[in-house]
Design an enzyme around this catalytic site. Structure first.
Site, PDB file in Angstrom:
ATOM      1  N   LYS A 163       0.853  -1.175   0.000  1.00 55.18           N
ATOM      2  CA  LYS A 163       0.000   0.000   0.000  1.00 55.18           C
ATOM      3  C   LYS A 163       0.896   1.235   0.000  1.00 55.18           C
ATOM      4  O   LYS A 163       1.849   1.311   0.773  1.00 55.18           O
ATOM      5  CB  LYS A 163      -0.888  -0.029   1.261  1.00 55.18           C
ATOM      6  CG  LYS A 163      -2.258   0.540   1.029  1.00 55.18           C
ATOM      7  CD  LYS A 163      -3.241   0.189   2.109  1.00 55.18           C
ATOM      8  CE  LYS A 163      -4.467   1.063   1.935  1.00 55.18           C
ATOM      9  NZ  LYS A 163      -5.587   0.662   2.759  1.00 55.18           N
TER      10      LYS A 163
ATOM     11  N   GLU B 201     -20.091  -5.824   8.940  1.00 55.37           N
ATOM     12  CA  GLU B 201     -21.139  -5.061   9.623  1.00 55.37           C
ATOM     13  C   GLU B 201     -22.211  -5.974  10.204  1.00 55.37           C
ATOM     14  O   GLU B 201     -22.729  -5.743  11.299  1.00 55.37           O
ATOM     15  CB  GLU B 201     -21.774  -4.054   8.657  1.00 55.37           C
ATOM     16  CG  GLU B 201     -20.882  -2.864   8.315  1.00 55.37           C
ATOM     17  CD  GLU B 201     -19.838  -3.148   7.256  1.00 55.37           C
ATOM     18  OE1 GLU B 201     -19.861  -4.264   6.659  1.00 55.37           O
ATOM     19  OE2 GLU B 201     -18.982  -2.274   7.003  1.00 55.37           O
TER      20      GLU B 201
ATOM     21  N   ARG C 200     -25.873  -2.590   5.514  1.00 49.93           N
ATOM     22  CA  ARG C 200     -25.452  -3.982   5.353  1.00 49.93           C
ATOM     23  C   ARG C 200     -26.064  -4.899   6.414  1.00 49.93           C
ATOM     24  O   ARG C 200     -26.130  -6.097   6.238  1.00 49.93           O
ATOM     25  CB  ARG C 200     -23.923  -4.065   5.524  1.00 49.93           C
ATOM     26  CG  ARG C 200     -23.127  -3.902   4.283  1.00 49.93           C
ATOM     27  CD  ARG C 200     -23.164  -5.169   3.463  1.00 49.93           C
ATOM     28  NE  ARG C 200     -22.772  -4.900   2.099  1.00 49.93           N
ATOM     29  CZ  ARG C 200     -21.539  -5.034   1.627  1.00 49.93           C
ATOM     30  NH1 ARG C 200     -20.575  -5.430   2.411  1.00 49.93           N
ATOM     31  NH2 ARG C 200     -21.285  -4.768   0.374  1.00 49.93           N
TER      32      ARG C 200
HETATM   33  C1  LIG Z   1     -19.227  -2.522   3.567  1.00 53.21           C
HETATM   34  C2  LIG Z   1     -18.078  -1.575   3.742  1.00 53.21           C
HETATM   35  N1  LIG Z   1     -17.578  -1.335   4.974  1.00 53.21           N
HETATM   36  C3  LIG Z   1     -16.551  -0.476   5.124  1.00 53.21           C
HETATM   37  C4  LIG Z   1     -16.002   0.146   4.050  1.00 53.21           C
HETATM   38  C5  LIG Z   1     -14.890   1.164   4.236  1.00 53.21           C
HETATM   39  N2  LIG Z   1     -13.650   0.756   3.585  1.00 53.21           N
HETATM   40  C6  LIG Z   1     -13.258   1.244   2.411  1.00 53.21           C
HETATM   41  S1  LIG Z   1     -11.807   0.629   1.890  1.00 53.21           S
HETATM   42  C7  LIG Z   1     -11.680  -0.320   3.266  1.00 53.21           C
HETATM   43  C8  LIG Z   1     -10.470  -1.190   3.450  1.00 53.21           C
HETATM   44  C9  LIG Z   1     -10.348  -2.138   2.342  1.00 53.21           C
HETATM   45  O1  LIG Z   1      -9.167  -2.871   2.521  1.00 53.21           O
HETATM   46  P1  LIG Z   1      -8.632  -3.746   1.321  1.00 53.21           P
HETATM   47  O2  LIG Z   1      -9.757  -4.466   0.693  1.00 53.21           O
HETATM   48  O3  LIG Z   1      -7.527  -4.565   1.836  1.00 53.21           O
HETATM   49  O4  LIG Z   1      -8.117  -2.692   0.273  1.00 53.21           O
HETATM   50  P2  LIG Z   1      -6.806  -1.753   0.357  1.00 53.21           P
HETATM   51  O5  LIG Z   1      -7.316  -0.388   0.686  1.00 53.21           O
HETATM   52  O6  LIG Z   1      -5.906  -2.301   1.407  1.00 53.21           O
HETATM   53  O7  LIG Z   1      -6.219  -1.806  -0.985  1.00 53.21           O
HETATM   54  C10 LIG Z   1     -12.757  -0.139   4.116  1.00 53.21           C
HETATM   55  C11 LIG Z   1     -12.936  -0.770   5.424  1.00 53.21           C
HETATM   56  C12 LIG Z   1     -16.554  -0.136   2.792  1.00 53.21           C
HETATM   57  N3  LIG Z   1     -16.106   0.457   1.680  1.00 53.21           N
HETATM   58  N4  LIG Z   1     -17.578  -0.997   2.659  1.00 53.21           N
END
Ligand SMILES: Cc1ncc(C[n+]2csc(CCOP(=O)(O)OP(=O)(O)O)c2C)c(N)n1
Length: 628
Positions: free
Chosen positions: A278, A363, A391
């Site tokens: 990242k 969630e 959700r």
């Molecule tokens: C249902 C839901 N809950 C929370 C989020 C907030 N959110 C956006 S990106 C993220 C982290 C995602 O991590 P990852 O899939 O590993 O992607 P990275 O950013 O590390 O590339 C979260 C928790 C979301 N988009 N959707």
């Protein structure tokens, strides 16, 4: 590199490039990305991590014929830049400009609209199944992060996909990060899987592969020292019916092209494990991917500057209340579904680690987990964005409300959220919570009231949501005690005549502004459920017309509750219900959007002029009188 003098307008041009030009292309794309996001703000570290993967996927797959389904979609800026949207990147997340997420109406290359996580495997499987049923040779690829892989929905999809014979590829973009550091048993599993397999492969291939790799190699070496052997049992993904490949270096674009070319010819469900970093290529983001997850504008030569504003946000007010209440009551347990920073819970997680639970992007589980804690006499507080509570709707009804369990839901990002747009707008929660028996819904008008209503909610014997917006309110000084406001009571914020404006939440202050020249009464309703019926009765009899005002959808919202109550009281007087119409909201600057949707003092005047052209304030010269 010549091809780069003219920026690539489509993946077709990309695919015409010789493979050896791809590393230089990746370098240029990354520089453009840094420039672009630093000028607009937006998701940053996730996008830096997927530059090479994006190039490799578009290079190997015949997009848009073949479908790329990005999970969450916050990592698709490189994808946007390679699919004809480079010239519009400066409009990103602004009103009328490019969305920060994939949107089907924005581009044919955006195969599926996303922003809430963990939907990609389901959607891509649907597309793969459709291809099969229509005899199409089209391929479908889901690209999902290790954070998004903590959600149950991803496993529901894999369970289904692994038993099908669809030609589906799931790419796991494993950067060992969610927004915050990753959590949970699965994360440990992926860590072990990566280190063991990665190291074994690396040994076989050559150390060159590792030159750009994340600090896995060190981890793998430690593991080897511990175990002195490499056991490679079947991965969980193989057990679920996928053919597993990986882990491979997600910053080695040529290596990825080779692997993808091979996989794209295979039949059945495939799983490719890609390791990325990242923030790759921007030192500060690599060192601190959390702060660079979604920064505002910044100078790329300097990086982020510490924020200087002294005004508390609602999120910070919640975070402070949470710590204070936890010090006061040992039964308090706080839960976040993967949003520790966004929900203002960093201090709580440090001060009360044993009572802090980041459950991953889960969630549904977060809500039922809270229900279980409440059954045993603990006092769960679920901090969740309004949009993400969607959700867990059945869990809210079936697991919490039906059993009348005292869970506090701190609903952050209620109302419009601004640049993230319709996927993240918290405009539905009043409508979808107030119809649930045993639930109460509090709408604080300012920061201090937010703290007080959290205390009120905490004292109840049933579930309560306290909804508050992104950012700050009018800046009321916030008390440090845990004083609660009375449950279900409204207050008169301004006494006027003829017209009463019933305001829910921070829009109270727009109502107060509008009320001056109208000499209207303004009621700070504070609760969408229960309504303060005594107050409503009194106001209903003293006034001739009413306006309700809320930062949620009109349909089924707080204004609807007022209509129902007035009807039940036998009051038949004109009411204007102001909120969001039956259409998804746009992305952009929140203030600009509120003006656009008419939810401002001027908007109230306009609405009155449209609906009641002959309306005159009972006191026709309030301003004149004041001046005199
Ligand atoms: C249902 C839901 N809950 C929370 C989020 C907030 N959110 C956006 S990106 C993220 C982290 C995602 O991590 P990852 O899939 O590993 O992607 P990275 O950013 O590390 O590339 C979260 C928790 C979301 N988009 N959707």
């Amino acid at each position: 590199m010549d091809a780069l003098r003219e920026w690539i307008q489509s993946p077709t041009q990309l695919r015409a490039l010789p493979p050896e030009s791809l590393p230089a292309l990746a370098q240029e794309l990354r520089q453009r990305l840094i420039q672009s996001v630093s000028q607009t703000g937006g998701h940053f570290s996730s996008n830096l991590g997927t530059v090479e993967l994006t190039i490799a996927l578009h290079y190997v797959y015949n997009t848009p014929q073949d479908r790329l389904v990005w999970d969450v979609g916050h990592q698709t800026y490189a994808h946007k830049m390679l699919t004809g949207r480079m010239e519009r990147m400066h409009t990103l997340r602004q009103r009328g400009g490019l969305s920060g997420f994939p949107q089907r109406e924005e581009s044919v290359y955006d195969a599926f609209g996303t922003a809430h996580s963990s939907t990609s495997i389901s959607a891509a499987l649907g597309m793969a199944m459709a291809a099969k049923l229509t005899d199409s040779a089209r391929k479908s690829v889901a690209i999902i992060g290790d954070g998004a892989l903590t959600a149950g929905m991803a496993y529901e999809a894999m369970n289904n996909a692994g038993a099908s014979d669809c030609d589906l590829l799931v790419v796991l973009n494993d950067n060992d990060m969610s927004i915050s550091p990753p959590v949970g048993a699965l994360n440990h599993y992926l860590g072990e899987l990566m280190s063991g397999r990665f190291y074994a492969q690396a040994k076989k291939l050559s150390e060159q592969l590792l030159r750009n790799a994340p600090p896995l190699f060190a981890l793998a070496q430690q593991l080897e020292q511990k175990t002195q052997q490499f056991i490679q049992p079947e991965t969980i993904f193989e057990k679920l019916g996928f053919t597993y490949t990986g882990p491979i270096d997600g910053h080695d674009v040529l290596g990825m092209v080779q692997v993808l070319q091979k996989i794209s010819k295979e039949k059945g469900p495939q799983f490719l494990h890609v390791v990325t970093r990242k923030g790759q290529g921007y030192a500060q983001a690599e060192a601190d991917p959390v702060s660079y997850h979604g920064p505002g504008k910044f100078d790329p030569a300097v990086g982020l500057r510490p924020t200087t504003t002294s005004q508390l946000t609602f999120t910070q007010v919640f975070g402070q209340w949470l710590c204070d209440m936890a010090s006061h009551d040992k039964r308090l347990v706080a839960i976040t579904p993967a949003m520790r920073e966004g929900s203002g819970m960093v201090a709580f997680s440090q001060r009360f680690p044993e009572r802090y639970h980041d459950v991953g992007i889960a969630e549904q589980h977060a809500v039922t987990f809270a229900a279980g804690l409440a059954c045993e006499g603990l006092k769960p507080v679920v901090a969740i964005y309004s949009t993400f509570l969607q959700r867990a709707y059945d869990q809210l009804i079936h697991d919490v409300a039906l059993q009348k369990l005292p869970v506090v839901f701190a609903l952050d990002r209620a109302g419009l959220v601004g640049p993230d747009g319709p996927t993240h707008a918290g405009v539905f929660d009043i409508a979808f919570t107030r119809c649930i028996p045993n639930m109460s819904v509090a709408c604080p008008a300012d920061e201090n009231e937010c703290r007080q209503l959290l205390s009120t909610a905490y004292a109840q014997d049933h579930p309560v949501t306290v909804r508050y917006p992104r950012g700050s309110g009018i800046g009321t000084p916030v008390h440090t005690d845990l004083q609660a406001l009375p449950f279900g009571r409204a207050e008169i914020a301004r006494q006027g005549r003829g017209l009463a404006i019933l305001a829910f939440g921070p829009l109270l202050h727009e109502a107060l502004k509008a009320a001056e020249s109208l000499d209207a009464t303004v009621v700070n309703m504070r609760w969408a459920k229960p309504l303060d019926l005594d107050m409503l009765q009194q106001v209903a009899h003293q006034h001739e017309r009413f306006i309700t005002l809320e930062d949620g959808v009109r349909m089924g919202g707080a204004g609807g509750a007022v209509l129902e109550a007035l009807q039940d009281m036998g009051v038949h007087k004109p009411v204007l219900v102001m909120g969001f119409e039956d259409a998804f909201t746009e992305h952009g600057d929140p203030r600009e959007l509120m003006t656009h949707y008419g939810l401002t003092a001027a908007g109230i005047h306009q609405r009155i002029a449209q609906a009641w052209p002959s309306f005159k304030a009972t006191n026709a010269t309030p301003l004149l009188r004041k001046v005199v």
